[in-house]
Design an enzyme around this catalytic site. Structure first.
Site, PDB file in Angstrom:
ATOM      1  CG  ASP A 193      51.003  51.280  86.603  1.00  0.00           C
ATOM      2  OD1 ASP A 193      51.100  50.681  87.679  1.00  0.00           O
ATOM      3  OD2 ASP A 193      49.930  51.350  85.961  1.00  0.00           O
ATOM      4  CG  ASP A 207      47.961  45.811  87.367  1.00  0.00           C
ATOM      5  OD1 ASP A 207      48.066  44.708  86.818  1.00  0.00           O
ATOM      6  OD2 ASP A 207      48.194  46.012  88.566  1.00  0.00           O
ATOM      7  N   GLY A 245      45.440  52.197  91.151  1.00  0.00           N
ATOM      8  CA  GLY A 245      46.848  52.484  91.421  1.00  0.00           C
ATOM      9  C   GLY A 245      47.240  52.395  92.885  1.00  0.00           C
ATOM     10  NE  ARG A 264      45.117  42.892  97.478  1.00  0.00           N
ATOM     11  CZ  ARG A 264      45.857  41.802  97.706  1.00  0.00           C
ATOM     12  NH1 ARG A 264      45.727  41.118  98.824  1.00  0.00           N
ATOM     13  NH2 ARG A 264      46.722  41.393  96.808  1.00  0.00           N
ATOM     14  CB  SER A 306      49.446  44.410  91.941  1.00  0.00           C
ATOM     15  OG  SER A 306      48.992  43.084  92.039  1.00  0.00           O
ATOM     16  CG  ASN A 317      47.927  39.270  93.129  1.00  0.00           C
ATOM     17  OD1 ASN A 317      48.144  38.419  93.986  1.00  0.00           O
ATOM     18  ND2 ASN A 317      46.797  39.954  93.078  1.00  0.00           N
ATOM     19  CG  ASP A 323      46.865  52.820  83.909  1.00  0.00           C
ATOM     20  OD1 ASP A 323      47.610  52.676  84.895  1.00  0.00           O
ATOM     21  OD2 ASP A 323      45.880  52.074  83.690  1.00  0.00           O
TER      22      ASP A 323
HETATM   23 MG   LIG Z   1      47.856  51.153  86.336  1.00  0.00          MG
END
Ligand SMILES: [Mg+2]
Length: 258
Positions: free
Chosen positions: A15, A17, A64, A67, A142, A144, A200
């Protein structure tokens, strides 16, 4: 304590972020600003109490997920039903898409101002894995994702990238559905049974388990180790420095079965 990744693994899927880049806190802060403003304004309008968006709300309903799913999931938890709207909605529109677009604008403001931080221990682990023949991929909800990888200068660390833009293009559902992780495994030409997932988010470890991956590693930086295990993590570490890589060179696409 070091957990050595099993010899029979051929790939590790990360993952982004909160695992590789330290952007989870930026996402959480952007969501909090968005929802606190919105909930406050709504309380004024309807005369109800203002109950702020909490860290727990972020972890349970938003982290996770794509959006728009994250926004919808949190609003539903507060009994707020808004029209879905359209991804092209103005950030000021009172729709699920409008609110989520406003969050994205806040997130981009912070990124522009502060840049992207990476976890050095995560980058070290990925470089070691690649040097020893493991294939690596990154999966993020994401939209982004590419931009974050480029800003952090780590695009070359991954053989495959599955981000929110690609997922939308392919019509893949977001985490906790395993589709984006399975797409990454497919692009690496590795069976899920020979790949580990590092995540995470609660939605992310759940996706790893549902995808039938050989090993699901939860990364806990916020004190939710038990929840990560309940949602599907086989092991939980607080930093990727706790993971070791087998010394033997990888046998490539054949051999190496336990
Ligand atoms: Mg994450």
């Amino acid at each position: 304590m070091t957990t050595v990744l099993a010899e029979h693994l051929a790939a590790v899927i990360f993952d982004l972020d909160g695992v590789v880049t330290d952007t989870a806190a930026v996402h959480a802060a952007a969501w909090k600003r968005l929802f606190d403003d919105y909930l406050h304004e709504r309380a004024m309008r309807h005369g109800g109490p203002f109950v702020p968006f909490t860290e727990r709300d972020y972890r349970e309903f938003v982290d996770g997920k794509p959006r728009y799913d994250g926004a919808a999931s949190f609003l539903q938890s507060r009994g707020i039903s808004l029209r879905w709207g359209d991804p092209a909605d103005d950030p000021n529109a009172e729709s699920v898409c409008g609110l989520a677009n406003r969050k994205n604008a806040l997130f981009n403001d912070v990124l522009r101002a502060h840049g992207v931080q990476v976890f050095a221990t995560s980058v070290d682990l990925i470089r070691t894995l690649r040097a020893r023949g493991f294939r690596t991929a990154v999966v993020t909800a994401s939209r982004n994702g590419r931009q974050v990888l480029e800003q952090a200068g780590i695009t070359d660390l991954f053989d495959a990238v599955v981000d929110g833009v690609l997922a939308a293009h392919l019509g893949l559902p977001g985490k906790p559905d395993p589709a984006t992780f399975l797409e990454a495994a497919r692009r690496l030409a590795v069976e899920p049974t020979r790949a580990a997932v590092v995540e995470d988010a609660l939605s992310g470890v759940e996706a790893g388990r549902r995808g039938g991956f050989a090993l699901v590693i939860g990364v806990d930086r916020v004190g939710q180790a038990d929840s990560l295990r309940r949602h599907g993590a086989d092991i939980v570490v607080s930093d990727l420095a706790e993971l070791g890589v087998p010394d033997t060179p990888r046998p490539g696409s054949h051999g190496g079965q336990p």
